[in-house]
Design an enzyme around this catalytic site. Structure first.
Site, PDB file in Angstrom:
ATOM      1  N   THR A 105       0.755  -1.325  -0.036  1.00  0.00           N
ATOM      2  CA  THR A 105      -0.116  -0.068   0.059  1.00  0.00           C
ATOM      3  C   THR A 105       0.937   1.364   0.045  1.00  0.00           C
ATOM      4  OG1 THR A 105      -1.475  -1.130   1.297  1.00  0.00           O
ATOM      5  CG2 THR A 105      -2.045   1.088   1.000  1.00  0.00           C
ATOM      6  N   ASP A 155      -1.018  -4.446   8.983  1.00  0.00           N
ATOM      7  CA  ASP A 155      -1.902  -5.750   8.511  1.00  0.00           C
ATOM      8  C   ASP A 155      -3.043  -6.013   9.270  1.00  0.00           C
ATOM      9  OD1 ASP A 155       0.671  -6.478   7.291  1.00  0.00           O
ATOM     10  OD2 ASP A 155       1.591  -6.517   9.155  1.00  0.00           O
ATOM     11  N   GLU A 199      10.074   0.924  11.409  1.00  0.00           N
ATOM     12  CA  GLU A 199       8.382   1.646  11.471  1.00  0.00           C
ATOM     13  C   GLU A 199       8.261   2.237  12.695  1.00  0.00           C
ATOM     14  OE1 GLU A 199       6.752  -1.272   8.048  1.00  0.00           O
ATOM     15  OE2 GLU A 199       6.244  -1.714  10.043  1.00  0.00           O
TER      16      GLU A 199
END
Length: 219
Positions: free
Chosen positions: A31, A84, A103
């Site tokens: 994405t 997720d 992240e």
């Protein structure tokens, strides 16, 4: 809309949050790749990006977007990344792409976390997607035993080495009803680098690609 088209719609919608003259935090995954493609159309307006993975860094640089080290910036206006799974409180499971530690670092220095997902990622209770845990290799067996005590079924992700040189344990069959508490318990285990629960630092904005368009939610 296909699932990829919904991801693309969410990724492009995140451009709304990109401010001129700023450095943009950029995550990792399919994405986010759509967001990076969108960001190329604004690359002359921004100073550059801080990336959460080698893969995203390479993609950004190929498009002519300057990539800064996280140590070079004191804060970021926004961090754009996928998930997720995400629940109604904007707690997330992340790390399917094994970039969870970086992240978390980029998310920590961002004022606003913009989460971009397709509508299959929204859940009532986290845990149907296996929970990734980045582990120092020598602690793999010990951490596995401790994760069983916490109610999960850990599986070593064969053949995967993180950008930090560590391994991933994916924890199956956990219903995570208190994400912050579980995040604390797993992170406290010696040998855990970090767990892919983003509860203490959840999303601020959620952009969901759906068959009828992008839905926007803000805290």
């Amino acid at each position: 809309m296909t699932q990829d088209e919904m991801k693309k719609a969410a990724g492009w919608a995140a451009l709304e949050y990109v401010k001129k003259g700023t450095i943009v935090g950029v995550g990792t995954g399919s994405t986010v790749n759509h967001f990076i493609d969108a960001l190329e159309t604004r690359k002359e307006e921004i100073k550059g990006a801080v990336s959460s993975s080698i893969a995203s860094t390479e993609r950004l640089e190929q498009l002519g977007i300057k990539v800064f080290d996280a140590n070079e910036v004191s804060s970021l206006d926004i961090y754009v990344d996928g998930a997720d799974e995400i629940n109604a409180d904007y707690d997330m499971i992340k790390g399917g792409g094994a970039a969870l530690t970086r992240e978390k670092i980029v998310a920590a220095i961002a004022k606003t976390f913009v989460c971009i997902v397709d509508d299959t990622k929204q859940v009532d209770v986290l845990g149907q997607f296996p929970l990734p845990v980045e582990v120092i290799p020598m602690a793999r067996s010990y951490i596995g035993r401790e994760l069983v005590k916490l109610g999960g079924d850990p599986v070593y992700r064969q053949g995967v080495v993180t950008d930090n040189g560590n391994i991933i344990l994916d924890v199956y069959n956990m219903q995570i009803t208190n994400p912050k508490e579980m995040e604390d318990k797993i992170n406290a285990l010696p040998g855990v680098v970090t767990v892919g629960l983003f509860a203490h630092r959840g999303a601020d904005v959620l952009l969901v690609g759906a068959p009828d368009g992008v839905k926007k939610f803000e805290k």
